[in-house]
Design a protein around this motif. Structure first.
Motif, PDB file in Angstrom:
ATOM      1  N   THR A  45      -5.988  -0.232   2.000  1.00 35.63           N
ATOM      2  CA  THR A  45      -5.051  -1.462   2.489  1.00 35.63           C
ATOM      3  C   THR A  45      -5.976  -1.955   3.357  1.00 35.63           C
ATOM      4  O   THR A  45      -7.224  -1.700   3.881  1.00 35.63           O
ATOM      5  N   HIS A  98     -16.039  -6.914   0.804  1.00 30.66           N
ATOM      6  CA  HIS A  98     -14.862  -7.125  -0.200  1.00 30.66           C
ATOM      7  C   HIS A  98     -14.640  -8.387  -0.553  1.00 30.66           C
ATOM      8  O   HIS A  98     -13.700  -9.084  -0.395  1.00 30.66           O
ATOM      9  N   HIS A 114       2.346   1.657  -3.357  1.00 31.43           N
ATOM     10  CA  HIS A 114       1.406   2.304  -4.202  1.00 31.43           C
ATOM     11  C   HIS A 114       1.215   3.711  -4.079  1.00 31.43           C
ATOM     12  O   HIS A 114       1.113   4.503  -5.157  1.00 31.43           O
ATOM     13  N   GLY A 142       0.689  -1.262   0.018  1.00 27.24           N
ATOM     14  CA  GLY A 142      -0.009  -0.083   0.007  1.00 27.24           C
ATOM     15  C   GLY A 142       0.890   1.393  -0.037  1.00 27.24           C
ATOM     16  O   GLY A 142       0.450   2.208  -0.889  1.00 27.24           O
ATOM     17  N   GLU A 148     -13.957  -9.546  -3.417  1.00 30.60           N
ATOM     18  CA  GLU A 148     -12.887  -9.827  -4.275  1.00 30.60           C
ATOM     19  C   GLU A 148     -11.768 -10.043  -3.762  1.00 30.60           C
ATOM     20  O   GLU A 148     -10.495 -10.388  -4.144  1.00 30.60           O
ATOM     21  N   ARG A 149     -11.473  -9.656  -2.373  1.00 32.33           N
ATOM     22  CA  ARG A 149     -10.221  -9.852  -1.643  1.00 32.33           C
ATOM     23  C   ARG A 149     -10.266 -11.121  -0.472  1.00 32.33           C
ATOM     24  O   ARG A 149     -11.266 -11.529  -0.234  1.00 32.33           O
ATOM     25  N   GLN A 187      -4.428   6.313 -10.094  1.00 32.12           N
ATOM     26  CA  GLN A 187      -5.716   5.593 -10.041  1.00 32.12           C
ATOM     27  C   GLN A 187      -6.175   5.548  -8.690  1.00 32.12           C
ATOM     28  O   GLN A 187      -5.347   5.962  -7.515  1.00 32.12           O
ATOM     29  N   GLN A 189      -6.540   1.174  -4.198  1.00 37.01           N
ATOM     30  CA  GLN A 189      -7.501   0.204  -3.134  1.00 37.01           C
ATOM     31  C   GLN A 189      -7.078   0.309  -1.841  1.00 37.01           C
ATOM     32  O   GLN A 189      -5.855   0.303  -1.764  1.00 37.01           O
TER      33      GLN A 189
END
Length: 197
Positions: free
Chosen positions: A115, A144, A49, A46, A146-147, A110, A113
């Motif tokens: 952390t 979430h 990023h 994170g 997707e995680r 972007q 996402q």
């Protein structure tokens, strides 16, 4: 059975029990350290990023670059994460030119996402009552899908927030519950007024 054979059998049994206990403790310690490493790797990813986004913004604004910091020695990420990162870098598509520099989709800012630390902190802040690590894990898993949210990593993250005084820990019997600091303050005031009544 002779006395020597009986004594040898007893010693073997004692050593077997001792080795089994040592193996169990070793595996638990490995699991604990693995979950801490995973949480730290997630935090580091994170931060990296965020750093990339900030550098790109700095370049886009045309401000002079800050002195380069000493590079951080990275703990090797899993092959899956490394493959995903290299795949994203290869798929960089030109977006626009800015002051003669080409900015790519991979380097363009972007929506980051959040952390796991941010997700856990925000979840606690939204709660009125204390939550266990299992409850936080289940809620984040639903919010979430997707995680991959693991209970051990959430527990380590919660303990990290407690260490930074960004969360509070309470015990009720053998259970541990966590709350956001601001959520705990009114509750303490309510209890004080209830006791004085």
């Amino acid at each position: 059975m002779s006395e020597t054979t009986l004594h040898t059998t007893e010693l073997t049994a004692q050593y077997s029990v001792q080795v089994a206990g040592d193996l169990e403790r070793n595996l638990k310690e490995q699991e604990r350290l693995s979950s801490e490493i995973e949480a730290l790797q997630e935090q580091l990813a994170g931060l990296r990023h965020d750093h990339t986004i900030l550098v790109n913004l700095q370049q886009a604004l045309g401000t002079p670059a800050a002195p380069a910091a000493k590079p951080v020695t990275a703990v090797p990420a899993s092959r899956k994460k490394a493959a995903a990162a290299s795949g994203a870098a290869r798929k960089a598509v030109p977006v626009k030119k800015q002051s003669g520099k080409k900015v790519t989709a991979a380097s363009a800012p972007q929506l980051a996402q959040p952390t796991l630390v941010d997700l856990v902190r925000n979840h606690l802040a939204d709660q009125v009552e204390p939550r266990s690590a299992a409850e936080v894990t289940a809620a984040l898993g639903e919010q979430h899908p997707e995680r991959t949210v693991k209970a051990t990593v959430v527990r380590t993250t919660l303990e990290g927030l407690v260490a930074k005084t960004q969360a509070l820990r309470t015990k009720q019997g053998s259970s541990v519950f966590y709350t956001a600091p601001q959520a705990a303050v009114p509750a303490a005031g309510d209890q004080a007024s209830a006791q004085s009544a």
